[in-house]
Design a protein around this motif. Structure first.
Motif, PDB file in Angstrom:
ATOM      1  N   ASP A 123      10.417 -37.939  61.140  1.00 18.45           N
ATOM      2  CA  ASP A 123       9.500 -36.805  61.294  1.00 18.45           C
ATOM      3  C   ASP A 123      10.165 -35.583  60.699  1.00 18.45           C
ATOM      4  OD1 ASP A 123       7.130 -37.664  62.840  1.00 18.45           O
ATOM      5  OD2 ASP A 123       8.647 -38.225  64.329  1.00 18.45           O
ATOM      6  N   LEU A 124       9.461 -34.923  59.797  1.00 18.37           N
ATOM      7  CA  LEU A 124      10.036 -33.721  59.188  1.00 18.37           C
ATOM      8  C   LEU A 124       8.905 -32.832  58.698  1.00 18.37           C
ATOM      9  CD1 LEU A 124      12.655 -32.299  58.049  1.00 18.37           C
ATOM     10  CD2 LEU A 124      12.277 -33.595  55.958  1.00 18.37           C
ATOM     11  N   GLU A 125       9.043 -31.534  58.964  1.00 19.28           N
ATOM     12  CA  GLU A 125       8.059 -30.593  58.441  1.00 19.28           C
ATOM     13  C   GLU A 125       8.758 -29.552  57.597  1.00 19.28           C
ATOM     14  OE1 GLU A 125       5.207 -28.657  60.902  1.00 19.28           O
ATOM     15  OE2 GLU A 125       4.780 -30.512  62.011  1.00 19.28           O
ATOM     16  N   VAL A 126       8.203 -29.255  56.452  1.00 22.90           N
ATOM     17  CA  VAL A 126       8.761 -28.216  55.602  1.00 22.90           C
ATOM     18  C   VAL A 126       7.681 -27.158  55.378  1.00 22.90           C
ATOM     19  CG1 VAL A 126       9.749 -27.695  53.342  1.00 22.90           C
ATOM     20  CG2 VAL A 126      10.352 -29.826  54.490  1.00 22.90           C
ATOM     21  N   PRO A 173       5.206 -45.086  51.861  1.00 24.99           N
ATOM     22  CA  PRO A 173       5.842 -45.547  53.094  1.00 24.99           C
ATOM     23  C   PRO A 173       5.252 -46.878  53.574  1.00 24.99           C
ATOM     24  CG  PRO A 173       4.469 -43.596  53.522  1.00 24.99           C
ATOM     25  CD  PRO A 173       4.410 -43.862  52.053  1.00 24.99           C
ATOM     26  N   THR A 174       6.053 -47.645  54.281  1.00 21.63           N
ATOM     27  CA  THR A 174       5.557 -48.886  54.883  1.00 21.63           C
ATOM     28  C   THR A 174       4.632 -48.540  56.050  1.00 21.63           C
ATOM     29  OG1 THR A 174       7.667 -49.890  54.307  1.00 21.63           O
ATOM     30  CG2 THR A 174       6.271 -51.117  55.826  1.00 21.63           C
ATOM     31  N   SER A 175       5.018 -47.512  56.808  1.00 18.54           N
ATOM     32  CA  SER A 175       4.122 -46.996  57.843  1.00 18.54           C
ATOM     33  C   SER A 175       4.364 -45.503  57.996  1.00 18.54           C
ATOM     34  CB  SER A 175       4.341 -47.718  59.169  1.00 18.54           C
ATOM     35  OG  SER A 175       5.662 -47.506  59.601  1.00 18.54           O
ATOM     36  N   GLY A 176       3.414 -44.816  58.613  1.00 19.69           N
ATOM     37  CA  GLY A 176       3.517 -43.370  58.762  1.00 19.69           C
ATOM     38  C   GLY A 176       2.860 -42.655  57.598  1.00 19.69           C
ATOM     39  N   LYS A 177       2.893 -41.336  57.646  1.00 16.16           N
ATOM     40  CA  LYS A 177       2.173 -40.545  56.648  1.00 16.16           C
ATOM     41  C   LYS A 177       3.040 -39.489  55.984  1.00 16.16           C
ATOM     42  CE  LYS A 177      -2.487 -40.712  58.462  1.00 16.16           C
ATOM     43  NZ  LYS A 177      -3.593 -39.982  59.041  1.00 16.16           N
ATOM     44  N   VAL A 178       2.833 -39.324  54.689  1.00 17.37           N
ATOM     45  CA  VAL A 178       3.404 -38.183  53.978  1.00 17.37           C
ATOM     46  C   VAL A 178       2.214 -37.327  53.551  1.00 17.37           C
ATOM     47  CG1 VAL A 178       4.662 -37.416  51.935  1.00 17.37           C
ATOM     48  CG2 VAL A 178       5.384 -39.491  53.132  1.00 17.37           C
ATOM     49  N   ILE A 179       2.167 -36.085  54.042  1.00 19.04           N
ATOM     50  CA  ILE A 179       1.063 -35.187  53.696  1.00 19.04           C
ATOM     51  C   ILE A 179       1.628 -33.984  52.954  1.00 19.04           C
ATOM     52  CG2 ILE A 179      -0.819 -33.757  54.598  1.00 19.04           C
ATOM     53  CD1 ILE A 179      -0.754 -35.670  57.076  1.00 19.04           C
ATOM     54  N   LEU A 180       1.097 -33.793  51.763  1.00 16.00           N
ATOM     55  CA  LEU A 180       1.623 -32.755  50.877  1.00 16.00           C
ATOM     56  C   LEU A 180       0.501 -31.803  50.503  1.00 16.00           C
ATOM     57  CD1 LEU A 180       3.870 -34.477  48.223  1.00 16.00           C
ATOM     58  CD2 LEU A 180       4.042 -32.093  48.866  1.00 16.00           C
ATOM     59  N   MET A 233       3.496 -27.079  54.437  1.00 17.14           N
ATOM     60  CA  MET A 233       3.132 -27.599  53.121  1.00 17.14           C
ATOM     61  C   MET A 233       3.500 -29.082  52.956  1.00 17.14           C
ATOM     62  SD  MET A 233       5.554 -27.160  50.029  1.00 17.14           S
ATOM     63  CE  MET A 233       4.182 -26.243  49.416  1.00 17.14           C
ATOM     64  N   LEU A 234       4.534 -29.501  53.699  1.00 10.65           N
ATOM     65  CA  LEU A 234       4.906 -30.919  53.679  1.00 10.65           C
ATOM     66  C   LEU A 234       5.071 -31.416  55.113  1.00 10.65           C
ATOM     67  CD1 LEU A 234       6.057 -33.551  52.380  1.00 10.65           C
ATOM     68  CD2 LEU A 234       8.283 -32.437  52.416  1.00 10.65           C
ATOM     69  N   GLU A 235       4.376 -32.494  55.411  1.00  8.30           N
ATOM     70  CA  GLU A 235       4.508 -33.101  56.735  1.00  8.30           C
ATOM     71  C   GLU A 235       4.837 -34.571  56.576  1.00  8.30           C
ATOM     72  OE1 GLU A 235       1.458 -32.272  59.962  1.00  8.30           O
ATOM     73  OE2 GLU A 235       0.527 -31.447  58.157  1.00  8.30           O
ATOM     74  N   ILE A 236       5.918 -34.966  57.210  1.00 11.71           N
ATOM     75  CA  ILE A 236       6.296 -36.368  57.218  1.00 11.71           C
ATOM     76  C   ILE A 236       6.158 -36.823  58.657  1.00 11.71           C
ATOM     77  CG2 ILE A 236       8.207 -37.973  56.841  1.00 11.71           C
ATOM     78  CD1 ILE A 236       9.190 -35.901  54.735  1.00 11.71           C
ATOM     79  N   LYS A 237       5.235 -37.767  58.862  1.00 12.26           N
ATOM     80  CA  LYS A 237       4.913 -38.149  60.236  1.00 12.26           C
ATOM     81  C   LYS A 237       5.250 -39.609  60.485  1.00 12.26           C
ATOM     82  CE  LYS A 237       1.039 -35.009  61.049  1.00 12.26           C
ATOM     83  NZ  LYS A 237      -0.425 -34.966  61.137  1.00 12.26           N
ATOM     84  N   ASN A 238       6.249 -39.809  61.307  1.00 14.63           N
ATOM     85  CA  ASN A 238       6.600 -41.151  61.763  1.00 14.63           C
ATOM     86  C   ASN A 238       6.724 -42.148  60.603  1.00 14.63           C
ATOM     87  OD1 ASN A 238       7.226 -42.948  63.771  1.00 14.63           O
ATOM     88  ND2 ASN A 238       5.105 -43.476  64.237  1.00 14.63           N
TER      89      ASN A 238
END
Ligand code: ADP
Ligand code: ADP
Length: 234
Positions: A24-27, A56-63, A1-6
């Protein structure tokens, strides 16, 4: 449900202070995750990025399959109200409004019908044990009661994800236990996903997974079994 990528976050273009470094974190749905780490390590920054308060300055937050950074401000406000519930240490409630006015505020902003709001309000107040407080002003209730109200307000939209920043930070032992018990119920009985920043070992003992952050980096991830052993770590 939550992906934090780089994900990296750099504050102040000039000074280039890097508050988060390639996180990097996945919940998964239904998880109860704690974020711990020293003051200044980037916990609030991370929570702000997940809460779509900052980008974020770079990378992705996907919710929930969406990337909030790509939404315009109107879509974002709606996304925040519908998908996220915030519970803060200082409660962030409106002191001059009543308990019930505070709880239904997010629905009022969405133009919800009064009959629907009343129904939701009563169900949630009952569940959190604050039915008697609904007509009181925030300024007249205790810290533990205020935190319940904050949780009620965070829940009224049935958000997919609850973000809690030091929810026990201003509470005594008894109120901390009550508030954590409520969050645990929401997690176990309602399958709410919870992400909580905390310094409090007692609060952390409720998390099944704890990630540690230090100088903007995730340094350790631990899993706890179901027993409530007080959790102490550096
Ligand atoms: P924590 O929540 O773990 O205490 P923060 O995320 O608040 O840490 O802060 C991480 C680092 O980023 C700190 O050094 C802090 O001073 C810095 N910082 C936080 N917000 C800003 C900001 N808006 N502008 C510049 N630096 C910031
Ligand atoms: P906490 O430790 O509870 O996370 P802080 O006192 O670190 O709170 O930060 C409070 C607010 O100030 C946050 O919104 C954070 O982004 C901002 N902030 C923190 N450090 C800085 C800084 N060096 N420059 C600008 N804003 C900052």
């Amino acid at each position: 449900m939550l992906e934090i990528k780089n994900v990296s976050k750099i504050y102040n273009e000039g000074l280039q202070f890097q508050a988060l470094k390639s996180i990097d974190l996945e919940v998964e749905e239904g998880e109860f995750v704690g974020i711990m780490g020293p003051s200044g390590s980037g916990k609030s920054t991370l929570l702000n990025l997940i809460g779509t308060i900052d980008t974020p300055t770079s990378g992705k937050v996907i919710l929930g399959g969406k990337e909030p950074a790509k939404l315009n401000s109107e879509e974002l406000a709606k996304f925040r109200r519908n998908e996220l519930g915030f519970v803060f240490q200082n409660f962030n409630l409106m002191p001059t409004l009543t308990v019930e006015e505070n709880i239904i505020l997010p629905l009022t902003l969405d133009g919800e019908k009064i009959s629907v709001m009343t129904k939701k309000l009563n169900i949630i107040a009952e569940r959190l044990g604050i039915s008697e407080l609904l007509k009181k002003r925030i300024a007249t209730i205790s810290g533990g009661q205020a935190q319940r109200v904050a949780i009620a307000r965070a829940m009224i939209h049935e958000p997919k994800l609850i973000l809690a920043d030091e929810p026990t930070g201003n509470l005594d032992t008894k109120s901390s236990k009550d508030v954590m018990g409520l969050l645990e119920d929401l997690n176990q009985k309602e399958a709410s996903t919870i992400l909580m920043v905390t310094h409090d070992p007692f609060a952390a003992s409720y998390c099944k997974k704890i990630v540690f952050i230090k100088d903007g980096e995730l340094v350790k991830e631990i899993y706890q079994n179901g027993t409530r052993e007080a959790f102490y770590d550096d």
